[in-house]
Design an enzyme around this catalytic site. Sequence first.
Site, short mmCIF file in Angstrom:
data_model
loop_
_atom_site.label_atom_id
_atom_site.label_comp_id
_atom_site.label_asym_id
_atom_site.label_seq_id
_atom_site.Cartn_x
_atom_site.Cartn_y
_atom_site.Cartn_z
N ASP A 59 0.72 -1.04 -0.12
CA ASP A 59 0.03 -0.19 -0.08
C ASP A 59 0.90 1.40 -0.04
O ASP A 59 0.31 2.34 0.16
CB ASP A 59 -0.94 -0.17 1.25
CG ASP A 59 -2.33 -0.94 1.09
OD1 ASP A 59 -2.89 -0.64 0.19
OD2 ASP A 59 -2.21 -1.96 1.77
N GLU A 64 -0.41 9.36 1.48
CA GLU A 64 -1.09 10.43 2.51
C GLU A 64 -1.15 9.62 3.69
O GLU A 64 -1.35 10.59 4.89
CB GLU A 64 -2.47 10.54 1.55
CG GLU A 64 -3.46 11.36 2.76
CD GLU A 64 -5.07 11.47 2.02
OE1 GLU A 64 -5.37 12.43 2.19
OE2 GLU A 64 -5.33 10.20 2.20
N ASP A 65 -1.19 8.58 4.02
CA ASP A 65 -1.70 7.85 5.24
C ASP A 65 -0.77 8.06 6.43
O ASP A 65 -0.69 7.80 7.43
CB ASP A 65 -2.20 6.42 4.94
CG ASP A 65 -3.52 6.30 4.17
OD1 ASP A 65 -4.39 7.03 4.75
OD2 ASP A 65 -3.72 5.72 3.40
N ARG A 84 1.21 -1.49 7.19
CA ARG A 84 1.61 -0.25 6.67
C ARG A 84 2.46 0.65 7.51
O ARG A 84 3.03 1.51 7.11
CB ARG A 84 0.11 0.61 6.31
CG ARG A 84 -0.51 -0.30 5.32
CD ARG A 84 -1.79 0.79 4.91
NE ARG A 84 -1.10 1.86 3.86
CZ ARG A 84 -1.76 2.78 3.42
NH1 ARG A 84 -2.94 2.94 3.63
NH2 ARG A 84 -0.83 3.67 2.92
N ARG A 129 -9.38 2.63 11.13
CA ARG A 129 -8.08 2.67 10.99
C ARG A 129 -7.39 3.65 11.96
O ARG A 129 -6.49 3.52 12.43
CB ARG A 129 -7.33 3.31 9.61
CG ARG A 129 -7.95 2.20 8.53
CD ARG A 129 -6.71 0.99 8.58
NE ARG A 129 -7.19 0.34 7.36
CZ ARG A 129 -6.55 0.06 6.09
NH1 ARG A 129 -5.75 1.24 5.87
NH2 ARG A 129 -6.86 -0.51 5.28
N HIS A 159 -12.06 5.81 4.79
CA HIS A 159 -11.43 6.96 5.48
C HIS A 159 -12.22 8.01 5.36
O HIS A 159 -13.10 8.17 4.72
CB HIS A 159 -10.08 7.29 4.79
CG HIS A 159 -8.95 6.41 4.81
ND1 HIS A 159 -8.26 5.93 3.96
CD2 HIS A 159 -8.53 5.95 5.93
CE1 HIS A 159 -7.17 5.13 4.59
NE2 HIS A 159 -7.20 5.09 5.87
N CYS A 246 -5.12 9.99 -1.43
CA CYS A 246 -4.11 9.15 -1.06
C CYS A 246 -2.82 8.96 -1.58
O CYS A 246 -1.84 8.40 -0.87
CB CYS A 246 -4.78 7.65 -1.20
SG CYS A 246 -6.39 7.53 -0.76
#
Length: 256
Positions: A59, A64-65, A84, A129, A159, A246
């Site tokens: 991923d 962005e995460d 992640r 998340r 999200h 993202c």
Amino acid sequence: MIALTRSVPPSITRCELTHVARQPIDYHRARAQHAAYERALETLGCRIQRLPDTPHLPDSVFVEDAAVVFDEIAVLTRPGAASRRPEIESVAAALEPQRTLAFIEEPGTLDGGDVLAVGKTVYVGLSRRTNADGARQLEHAVAPFGYRVVRAAVDGCLHLKSAVTAVSDGAVLLNPAWIDPRVFAAHDRIDVDPSEAAAANVLRVGDRVLVAAAFPRTNDRVAQRGAQIAIVDVSEIAKAEGALTCCSILVRTLGS
Ligand code: GLY
């Protein structure tokens, strides 16, 4: 404006999926779409800074995460999906020259996709998340700079920014089936077209708005409300439960 990005890894076919059924992903097409996305960001005035390739992290294109960047501080996250968490280190290294860094610590979890900053208001989605402790730690990091954190329950999508994004400081685009619109009552509201549930994820770059080609009806609504839109096709990336926001971290170059 710098846009941090990372190439699409071959392992994207093994990505995390929560609300999307697994389908074959054409890796080469995904890479071509990602390259077009980067070119669109350049056209909108960004300088692309590529993070190191991480081919083994499925991923990792969804940069962005990994971090939430404000003018005053960058907050490195602790993603809700354990797979992640190794993505963070290289993002922290890239941001270290640009900002003071803060880190979300265990037991907090936070994905950058759950954070939407509009002016001095920071909306944080409580999702599968992002947990309450992650939201609390983010609030602690940004409150000294005058930011107000507003929490919102995310239901039915991955999200917060799957459900709502800003098209300007004054207006949000949202899917009322996935987020309580009352949380965003301070803003003008544009609803996605009912046939385009995932259309709320658009990327604002300055006074332009990058939108996905898959959602023409919603894009028309956004344009009719006065936004200048630019269109990219990210259909292959969407199969990995990713979207426009993202794939980059926008970092304002201070002093410019
Ligand atoms: N595949 C995107 C994510 O689940 O984080």
